[in-house]
Design a protein around this motif. Structure first.
Motif, short mmCIF file in Angstrom:
data_model
loop_
_atom_site.label_atom_id
_atom_site.label_comp_id
_atom_site.label_asym_id
_atom_site.label_seq_id
_atom_site.Cartn_x
_atom_site.Cartn_y
_atom_site.Cartn_z
N ALA A 1 -4.60 -11.95 9.58
CA ALA A 1 -5.72 -11.13 10.05
C ALA A 1 -5.23 -9.85 10.72
O ALA A 1 -5.84 -8.78 10.56
CB ALA A 1 -6.58 -11.94 11.02
N GLY A 2 -4.12 -9.94 11.45
CA GLY A 2 -3.57 -8.75 12.09
C GLY A 2 -3.15 -7.70 11.07
O GLY A 2 -3.34 -6.50 11.27
N ASN A 3 -2.60 -8.15 9.93
CA ASN A 3 -2.18 -7.22 8.89
C ASN A 3 -3.37 -6.61 8.16
O ASN A 3 -3.26 -5.51 7.61
CB ASN A 3 -1.24 -7.92 7.91
CG ASN A 3 0.17 -8.03 8.43
OD1 ASN A 3 0.99 -7.14 8.25
ND2 ASN A 3 0.45 -9.13 9.12
N VAL A 4 -4.50 -7.30 8.15
CA VAL A 4 -5.72 -6.71 7.60
C VAL A 4 -6.12 -5.48 8.41
O VAL A 4 -6.54 -4.45 7.86
CB VAL A 4 -6.87 -7.74 7.56
CG1 VAL A 4 -8.17 -7.07 7.19
CG2 VAL A 4 -6.55 -8.85 6.57
N ILE A 5 -5.97 -5.58 9.72
CA ILE A 5 -6.29 -4.43 10.59
C ILE A 5 -5.42 -3.24 10.22
O ILE A 5 -5.91 -2.10 10.11
CB ILE A 5 -6.10 -4.82 12.06
CG1 ILE A 5 -7.06 -5.96 12.45
CG2 ILE A 5 -6.33 -3.61 12.97
CD1 ILE A 5 -6.83 -6.52 13.84
N VAL A 6 -4.12 -3.49 10.01
CA VAL A 6 -3.21 -2.39 9.64
C VAL A 6 -3.59 -1.82 8.28
O VAL A 6 -3.58 -0.60 8.07
CB VAL A 6 -1.75 -2.89 9.62
CG1 VAL A 6 -0.80 -1.74 9.28
CG2 VAL A 6 -1.37 -3.48 10.96
N LEU A 7 -3.96 -2.71 7.34
CA LEU A 7 -4.36 -2.26 6.01
C LEU A 7 -5.57 -1.33 6.08
O LEU A 7 -5.63 -0.31 5.41
CB LEU A 7 -4.69 -3.47 5.13
CG LEU A 7 -3.52 -4.24 4.53
CD1 LEU A 7 -4.01 -5.51 3.85
CD2 LEU A 7 -2.77 -3.37 3.53
N ILE A 8 -6.54 -1.71 6.91
CA ILE A 8 -7.76 -0.90 7.03
C ILE A 8 -7.42 0.48 7.59
O ILE A 8 -7.88 1.51 7.08
CB ILE A 8 -8.78 -1.62 7.93
CG1 ILE A 8 -9.28 -2.90 7.24
CG2 ILE A 8 -9.95 -0.70 8.26
CD1 ILE A 8 -10.15 -3.77 8.11
N VAL A 9 -6.58 0.52 8.64
CA VAL A 9 -6.23 1.79 9.25
C VAL A 9 -5.44 2.65 8.28
O VAL A 9 -5.67 3.86 8.15
CB VAL A 9 -5.42 1.56 10.55
CG1 VAL A 9 -4.92 2.88 11.11
CG2 VAL A 9 -6.29 0.84 11.58
N ALA A 10 -4.47 2.02 7.55
CA ALA A 10 -3.63 2.78 6.63
C ALA A 10 -4.42 3.31 5.44
O ALA A 10 -4.09 4.35 4.87
CB ALA A 10 -2.48 1.90 6.13
N ALA A 11 -5.48 2.58 5.04
CA ALA A 11 -6.26 2.97 3.87
C ALA A 11 -7.38 3.95 4.19
O ALA A 11 -8.03 4.47 3.28
CB ALA A 11 -6.84 1.73 3.20
N LEU A 12 -7.61 4.23 5.47
CA LEU A 12 -8.67 5.17 5.83
C LEU A 12 -8.34 6.57 5.31
O LEU A 12 -7.21 7.04 5.48
CB LEU A 12 -8.86 5.21 7.35
CG LEU A 12 -9.49 3.98 8.01
CD1 LEU A 12 -9.49 4.13 9.52
CD2 LEU A 12 -10.90 3.75 7.49
N PRO A 13 -9.30 7.24 4.71
CA PRO A 13 -9.03 8.58 4.16
C PRO A 13 -9.03 9.66 5.25
O PRO A 13 -9.86 10.57 5.26
CB PRO A 13 -10.19 8.77 3.18
CG PRO A 13 -11.32 7.97 3.77
CD PRO A 13 -10.68 6.77 4.42
N ILE A 14 -8.09 9.53 6.16
CA ILE A 14 -8.00 10.49 7.26
C ILE A 14 -7.05 11.61 6.84
O ILE A 14 -5.89 11.35 6.49
CB ILE A 14 -7.48 9.81 8.54
CG1 ILE A 14 -8.41 8.67 8.94
CG2 ILE A 14 -7.35 10.82 9.67
CD1 ILE A 14 -7.91 7.87 10.13
N PRO A 15 -7.49 12.85 6.84
CA PRO A 15 -6.59 13.95 6.45
C PRO A 15 -5.46 14.10 7.45
O PRO A 15 -5.58 13.78 8.63
CB PRO A 15 -7.52 15.18 6.47
CG PRO A 15 -8.64 14.80 7.38
CD PRO A 15 -8.84 13.32 7.23
N ALA A 16 -4.33 14.58 6.94
CA ALA A 16 -3.16 14.77 7.80
C ALA A 16 -3.43 15.84 8.84
O ALA A 16 -4.10 16.85 8.57
CB ALA A 16 -1.96 15.15 6.94
N PHE A 17 -2.95 15.61 10.03
CA PHE A 17 -3.07 16.60 11.10
C PHE A 17 -1.86 16.41 12.03
O PHE A 17 -1.21 15.36 12.01
CB PHE A 17 -4.39 16.44 11.87
CG PHE A 17 -4.57 15.10 12.52
CD1 PHE A 17 -4.10 14.85 13.82
CD2 PHE A 17 -5.21 14.07 11.84
CE1 PHE A 17 -4.27 13.62 14.42
CE2 PHE A 17 -5.39 12.83 12.44
CZ PHE A 17 -4.91 12.60 13.72
N PRO A 18 -1.52 17.40 12.81
CA PRO A 18 -0.36 17.29 13.70
C PRO A 18 -0.49 16.10 14.64
O PRO A 18 -1.57 15.83 15.18
CB PRO A 18 -0.36 18.62 14.47
CG PRO A 18 -1.10 19.57 13.57
CD PRO A 18 -2.14 18.76 12.87
#
Length: 608
Positions: A508-525
């Motif tokens: 379940a903890g790795n699901v949290i990381v998967l969700i965050v990593a897969a979010l379409p957040i544009p790169a920023f400093p």
């Protein structure tokens, strides 16, 4: 009532808790016979390992036959060498586990750069694959628990899965040979290998630790605690060796040879484990606990829903109000053996209190992905030798090797000297671990800020050392303790099931990381810096929930578990057909399945 008055001896607290439960819980037609009741009553008059519990939990008195500070000090010194009292066959289990972990972590160490550099995936894509694999590997322990507790037993299940594990490791090594899968290299070999390894390792995980614990007597919980510390130490010895060696093999000989080492280690692990078969203490499976527990849960939920409807209709005097029960699972006592229902209630309490550690594993497993990628942007030169980014991971298992003996041989025994002032119970240990893990990610964010500010290669990788040290301390206080807690507090027949649930929290903890990593957040400093801080805030929120749950948790006395297991092995298991349900389950809702006769094979003594 003051807090001080709520820390009596365990016997008194357990008697009060039991008396309250007996007064509130309705009697069941399927109550255990007089012998079982007598055994349960005798259980309440025993001691356990903890003199108090976390935040108003029911305290458990420490098992200590010495008196005064001098006696406790002598006990601390003698406990330093308690590992010498391990049954000899336990060392075979530890050696086998160390080899299996060498295979697992050796494979996982080179996986990020294999995906990024050899298969040409980007960092986010590689992160998703890595954490998807970890998610799957820690989801499948439930299958391993079902196989062990309901069909084959722990030994046979581990052996079957170990053979499958070997096949997966060999497949990965062979398909990593340059040119074998085409140019450019295709990913089908690694995907199939990840699936097989995840399935097989998950089948082994919940069973090998609980099987090791079964080699001890439940009357010596301090020795069991020491075993789980050494079990974790063995894991990290294998991890340290593989984390150092496999990147060297990758650099010198390529990925195929680097993956070959874990394959050989897994084959040796299987052989070592199989050799000990004549000497293992083996608990035979009685029935499929997972299926039985599911039946009880479904039955209870159906009856609870029906009671809600009847209670609503009673407002309008259409029907009479149902009898209230203290726990929704108590409704299942009309159909199923009381001991089964009570064991499920115990497991449910354990599951609830351990749920917040999902947040810990969401942070911890990033040392195999985000920490590695962070190291690729840092100066890795040590005295003229350039280390690979994936070799930096060795800091984590190396710190565990140093810290486990330190905590197990010195910190915990020293804390027991002050039991009358403050008892460091398992839940309290985990709460401290949450805070230290949050600190680790604050340090990670600071390092990432420096890397972003000064540019790639300007900050030396030694700056990662504090975040690895604090993460290692958090791992010992949360992960090791949670595994021990789940094993010791679980009823004897459900230890593999609880070990599987503990591993599900990793998934379940790795699901949290998967969700965050897969979010379409544009790169920023400073994007990664912010992400590290978000995860630090996440685990602090989880800590708040954990403290509330720990406040109400009541420890179970476990000193009679050996007698219960021995009794179960000598008892005939016969089916019990429940009588027709009482009037409460008759009438308008007869078609909902509550009034069907059911059969259970759970712990019915031949005297019945």
């Amino acid at each position: 009532m003051t807090r001080k008055s709520r820390t009596p001896s365990f016997q008194q607290s357990a008697r009060e808790d039991n008396a309250e439960k007996q007064s509130l819980t309705p009697k069941s037609p399927t109550e255990q016979n007089t012998k079982t009741s007598a055994n349960f009553q005798s259980m309440l008059n025993t001691n356990d390992t903890y003199a108090a519990s976390t935040f108003e939990e029911s305290p458990i008195k420490a098992k200590n036959n010495t008196s005064g500070f001098t006696g406790k000090l002598t006990s601390v010194v003698s406990s330093f060498f308690s590992f010498l009292q391990f049954p000899k066959v336990v060392w075979l289990i530890l050696l086998s586990e160390g080899s299996e972990r060498l295979a697992f972590y050796g494979f996982k160490t080179v996986l990020p750069l294999f995906l990024k550099d050899y298969l040409n995936w980007d960092e986010d894509g590689a992160t998703v694959i890595i954490h998807s694999f970890i998610f799957f590997a820690y989801l499948t322990p439930l299958l391993g628990s079902v196989m062990a507790d309901g069909f084959f037993g722990k030994f046979t299940t581990i052996l079957i899965m170990a053979i499958l594990y070997c096949i997966g490791q060999v497949l990965v090594a062979v398909t990593a040979i340059p040119g074998l899968t085409g140019h450019p290299p295709r990913s089908w070999g690694i995907i199939i290998g990840l699936f097989i390894i995840g399935l097989a390792s998950g089948g082994i995980k919940p069973n090998v630790s609980s099987m090791g614990g079964e080699q001890f007597s439940s009357r010596d919980p301090v020795l069991i605690t020491s075993f789980f510390s050494f079990f974790y130490l063995t894991i990290n010895l294998g991890s340290t060796f593989s984390t150092i060696v496999t990147p060297i093999l990758r650099t010198e000989f390529g990925y195929a040879i680097a993956f070959a080492l874990p394959a050989v280690a897994m084959i040796l692990s299987t052989i070592v484990f199989a050799v000990g078969r004549p000497w293992y203490k083996i608990v035979k499976p009685k029935e499929n606990i997972v299926i039985s527990s599911a039946k009880v849960a479904v039955y209870s939920l159906i009856c609870t829903a029906r009671d809600w409807v009847k209670r609503f209709l009673s407002i309008f005097r259409i029907t009479s109000a149902p009898v209230r029960v203290t726990h929704f699972l108590d409704r299942a006592k009309k159909r199923y053996p009381e001991r089964l229902v009570e064991d499920i209630k115990i497991c449910l309490r354990i599951i609830i209190v351990l749920m917040p550690i999902c947040a810990f594993f969401a942070l911890f497993d990033q040392h195999a992905s985000r920490f590695v990628f962070q190291a690729t942007h840092m100066n890795r030169n040590f005295f003229g030798v350039n280390l690979d980014a994936d070799q930096i991971q060795v800091i984590n298992p190396f710190m565990i090797i140093l810290l486990v003996p330190f905590f197990d041989r010195l910190v915990y025994p020293a804390c027991r000297l002050f039991d009358r002032v403050f008892v460091l119970t398992p839940l309290r240990r985990m709460a401290v671990g949450f805070v230290i893990t949050a600190l680790s990610f604050v340090l990670s964010a600071f390092v990432d800020f420096l890397v972003e500010h000064f540019g790639p290669g300007k900050i030396h990788v030694i700056a990662q050392l504090p975040q690895y040290i604090t993460l290692g301390m958090g791992e010992i206080l949360v992960s090791v303790t949670a595994l021990e807690f789940a094993y010791q507090q679980a009823p004897p027949r459900m230890k593999s099931l609880m070990s599987a649930f503990y591993l599900l929290t990793v998934s379940a903890g790795n699901v949290i990381v998967l969700i965050v990593a897969a979010l379409p957040i544009p790169a920023f400093p400073y994007k990664q810096t912010v992400e590290f801080l978000v995860f630090a805030g996440l685990i602090m929120c989880a800590l708040g929930i954990f403290l509330i749950l720990a406040w109400f948790y009541k420890y179970r006395d476990t000193t009679q578990d050996d007698d219960q297991v021995a009794s179960d092995q000598n008892v005939k298991t016969i089916p019990v057909i429940s009588s027709a349900v009482d009037d409460e389950l008759d009438g308008d809702f007869s078609g909902d399945g509550c009034d069907a006769k059911v059969s259970s094979m759970y712990d019915v003594e031949s005297a019945m």
